[in-house]
Design an enzyme around this catalytic site. Structure first.
Site, PDB file in Angstrom:
ATOM      1  N   PRO A   1      -2.050  -0.686  -3.624  1.00  0.00           N
ATOM      2  CA  PRO A   1      -2.991  -1.198  -4.627  1.00  0.00           C
ATOM      3  C   PRO A   1      -4.401  -1.498  -4.112  1.00  0.00           C
ATOM      4  CG  PRO A   1      -1.545  -2.956  -3.922  1.00  0.00           C
ATOM      5  CD  PRO A   1      -1.074  -1.703  -3.229  1.00  0.00           C
ATOM      6  N   CYS A   2      -5.116  -0.459  -3.725  1.00  0.00           N
ATOM      7  CA  CYS A   2      -6.480  -0.633  -3.211  1.00  0.00           C
ATOM      8  C   CYS A   2      -7.422  -1.211  -4.265  1.00  0.00           C
ATOM      9  CB  CYS A   2      -7.018   0.668  -2.638  1.00  0.00           C
ATOM     10  SG  CYS A   2      -6.965   2.063  -3.780  1.00  0.00           S
ATOM     11  N   HIS A   3      -7.045  -1.119  -5.542  1.00  0.00           N
ATOM     12  CA  HIS A   3      -7.874  -1.708  -6.601  1.00  0.00           C
ATOM     13  C   HIS A   3      -7.884  -3.229  -6.513  1.00  0.00           C
ATOM     14  CE1 HIS A   3      -3.814  -1.749  -8.327  1.00  0.00           C
ATOM     15  NE2 HIS A   3      -4.243  -2.696  -9.164  1.00  0.00           N
TER      16      HIS A   3
END
Length: 178
Positions: free
Chosen positions: A133-135
């Site tokens: 989940p780089c967001h």
């Protein structure tokens, strides 16, 4: 690597997998020809999802409908991904629905706050966004920072909003999705 594309409430996603696990995710925002070209790069080819991959697709569909989904146990194939990036991703998969961290916090966990730019580069090279989940990684000032998916930071903000995270909004103000 085998791939497929599928529709969700957020738009069409692409997913690529090997026997080891999910190796690639393409977020919505591209037209179908561009999505097919991107997900099938490097000799990947269209395939029929296994039961395990179908289960991941179902979780992504649930996520797109606003359901809290945990992807931390999804088997990943990070073959060819640099060791530093893998270390950053290992930390990041522990950041759950509706939570965020910063590039600096991840860098500190990796041993040195001066690695913040390297963490940013790792996030930009993430082959499996959403599942890794780089967001959920923000700049130290609480702003969204960059996002290399179609739509850029606006897509990042939309994903965070779906999770109930309001980025950069002063306390007491509401945000609207239009």
């Amino acid at each position: 690597m085998e791939t497929t594309i599928f529709d969700t409430a957020l738009g069409e996603f692409g997913i690529g997998w090997t026997d080891a696990g999910v190796a690639r995710v393409q977020l919505p925002g591209l037209d179908r020809p561009a999505l097919l070209q991107r997900i099938n790069r490097d000799d990947a080819r269209s395939g029929e999802p296994t039961r395990a991959i179908e289960a991941v697709i179902n979780r992504i569909e649930d996520y797109a409908e606003g359901e809290a989904v945990d992807f931390s146990e999804v088997p990943l194939d990070l073959h060819g991904v640099p060791v530093f990036n893998r270390r950053a991703y290992d930390l990041l998969v522990r950041i759950g629905w509706g939570a965020t961290t910063t590039y600096g916090a991840l860098a500190r966990e990796l041993g040195d706050v001066t690695l913040s730019r390297a963490v940013g580069a790792a996030m930009g090279a993430n082959p499996i966004p959403l599942i890794i989940p780089c967001h959920r990684v923000l700049a130290s000032d609480g702003k969204p920072g960059g996002f290399s998916a179609p739509g850029g930071a606006e897509s990042k903000l939309r994903m965070l909003e779906l999770e109930g995270v309001s980025v950069g909004t002063p306390a007491g103000q509401m945000t609207f999705g239009f």
